[in-house]
Design an enzyme around this catalytic site. Structure first.
Site, mmCIF file in Angstrom:
data_model
loop_
_atom_site.group_PDB
_atom_site.id
_atom_site.type_symbol
_atom_site.label_atom_id
_atom_site.label_comp_id
_atom_site.label_asym_id
_atom_site.label_seq_id
_atom_site.Cartn_x
_atom_site.Cartn_y
_atom_site.Cartn_z
ATOM 1 N N SER A 39 -3.118 1.537 6.255
ATOM 2 C CA SER A 39 -2.646 0.174 6.478
ATOM 3 C C SER A 39 -1.505 0.093 7.477
ATOM 4 C CB SER A 39 -2.204 -0.452 5.146
ATOM 5 O OG SER A 39 -1.165 0.305 4.562
ATOM 6 N N HIS A 243 5.418 -3.265 4.229
ATOM 7 C CA HIS A 243 4.745 -2.828 5.451
ATOM 8 C C HIS A 243 5.511 -3.361 6.659
ATOM 9 C CE1 HIS A 243 1.382 -2.009 2.758
ATOM 10 N NE2 HIS A 243 0.830 -1.329 3.730
#
Length: 344
Positions: A39, A243
Site C-alpha cells: 500500500s 499512510h
C-alpha cells in the site's frame, strides 16, 4: 497488515495488476517502469482510490513516471505481502524492464495488527506482545522471504535498475489523535521495530545489488502529529490511516526518482486539512465504537485497576454536542490509559 477494528486501520499493501501508460515528457526518453509492492507503493493515504488495489494517481510511482516520462506498469497493491508480490506482480517483469521500485515487508510482520492493538487502551490490549510477535517474524522468517523475492526480481528483470524502499517512522512521541491511546513508550517501540525492518531491507536489497531508498531522514519532522504531516494519523475512511498523504508521496518520489534515474525531482503539493471540531467528533464516534462500557470491557478495566465509574463518566461525555466536553472526555480517557500503563 490487515484491519482488525474500526479504531485503527492500516493497510500496508495486496495483489493483482493495472498498467498505466504515461506519455513521455518533452525531451525525455521513455522507459519501462514497473512499480511493485504494498500500500505504501499503491498510494494509500492520498484519498484517490482507483480500484481494489488502490493504485492512486498521486502515489509516488505515478508521480515518478509522470515527472520522468516513463511508461508505468502499476502492479503495487494494498495488502500485499512478499508472497503476494511473487505470485501476482512479478509477471509484469521481463528482460525489457528498465526500472523497478518497491516497498514490501510491512504486511509480512503484521504491522497493521500491531498498530491496531497498541492504539487501544492499555487495559484492553497487549501492545508489547503484539510487537514481539512481529519481531519474531522479522527475525526468523522475513530474511528468507526477501532473499527469495529479490532473487526472483533479478532473474525476471536482469537488466533493470531496482530501487527498494524502506518505511518512514510514523510517530514523534506525541499522540494528538484523541481516539487513540499510544503511550510515548509504545510509540518508541513501534519506531524501533520500523528501524529494524528498514535495516533488514537495506541489508538484503544492497546484497542483491539493488539501490536502497531510506525515507526516514526526509520524513523527519513530518510524522503523525508533527506541524506538517506527511503521514496521516487516524483517518476517515479508515484505510487512509498511517499512510503517506500526497505530500508524503511527493517525498517518496523525490527519493525514488533520483535513485532510479540519476536526476533530481522537483514539484510542490498541498495537503487538505479537516476542521478541529470535525476531527474531535470523528474521534469520539470511533472511541464510542470500542464499547468501553460493555460488561466485558468494564471487567478488564476493573482488573487493571481502572475506575469503571470514571470510564462510564468519560464515555458519556463523548456523546455531548459540545465540542469542548467531548474533547475533555477524550483527554480523560487517555489519562486513564496512561495511569493504567504506568501501573503495569
Amino acid at each position: 497488515m490487515t484491519r482488525r477494528s474500526a479504531v485503527v486501520g492500516l493497510v500496508l499493501a495486496g495483489s493483482s495488476a493495472l498498467s498505466v501508460g504515461l506519455m513521455p515528457a518533452a525531451g525525455a526518453a521513455a522507459g519501462s517502469y514497473v512499480a511493485l509492492g504494498d500500500s505504501y507503493s499503491a498510494g494509500v493515504g492520498t484519498r484517490a482510490k482507483v480500484d481494489s488495489c488502490y493504485r492512486s494517481p498521486y502515489g509516488y510511482p505515478a508521480l515518478v513516471a509522470s515527472r520522468y516520462g516513463l511508461s508505468l506498469s502499476y502492479q503495487a497493491c494494498s495488502g500485499a505481502t512478499t508472497a503476494d508480490v511473487t505470485n501476482n506482480q512479478l509477471g509484469a517483469l521481463s528482460s525489457g524492464t528498465s526500472l523497478v521500485s518497491m516497498t514490501i515487508g510491512g504486511n509480512d510482520v503484521g504491522f497493521a495488527n500491531v498498530i491496531t492493538t497498541c492504539a487501544q487502551p492499555s487495559w484492553l490490549s497487549d501492545c508489547n506482545g503484539a510487537i514481539a510477535n512481529g519481531r519474531s517474524i522479522l527475525t526468523n522468517q522475513l530474511p528468507g522471504r526477501y532473499d527469495s523475492l529479490f532473487g526472483s526480481i533479478r532473474t525476471k528483470a536482469p537488466n533493470a535498475k531496482v530501487a527498494i524502499g524502506g518505511y518512514p517512522l510514523i510517530f514523534n512521541g506525541e499522540d494528538c489523535n484523541a481516539l487513540t491511546f499510544f503511550s510515548p513508550t509504545e510509540e518508541a517501540s513501534l519506531n524501533s521495530a520500523t528501524n529494524d525492518l528498514d535495516s533488514l531491507i537495506r541489508t538484503k536489497a544492497t546484497a542483491r545489488g539493488f539501490t536502497y531508498v531510506d525515507p526516514r531522514s526526509s520524513f523527519s519532522g513530518h510524522a503523525v502529529c508533527d506541524n506538517v504531516e506527511w503521514i496521516n494519523g487516524l483517518s476517515n475512511p479508515i484505510e487512509e490511516s498511517y499512510h503517506p498523504n500526497r505530500d508524503g508521496n511527493v517525498g517518496y518520489a523525490k527519493l525514488f526518482g533520483p535513485a532510479l534515474t540519476g536526476t533530481s525531482y522537483l514539484t510542490k503539493t498541498a495537503a487538505a486539512k479537516t476542521s478541529s471540531t470535525a476531527r474531535t467528533r470523528h474521534a469520539a464516534d470511533a472511541v464510542l465504537a470500542m464499547n468501553l462500557t460493555s460488561s466485558k470491557n468494564l471487567a478488564k478495566a476493573q482488573a487493571a485497576g481502572v475506575s469503571t465509574r470514571e470510564v462510564k463518566r468519560l464515555t458519556t461525555m463523548l456523546r455531548s454536542t459540545d465540542a469542548g466536553t467531548v474533547a475533555d472526555g477524550l483527554a480523560g480517557l487517555k489519562q486513564l490509559d496512561r495511569q493504567a500503563a504506568a501501573g503495569r
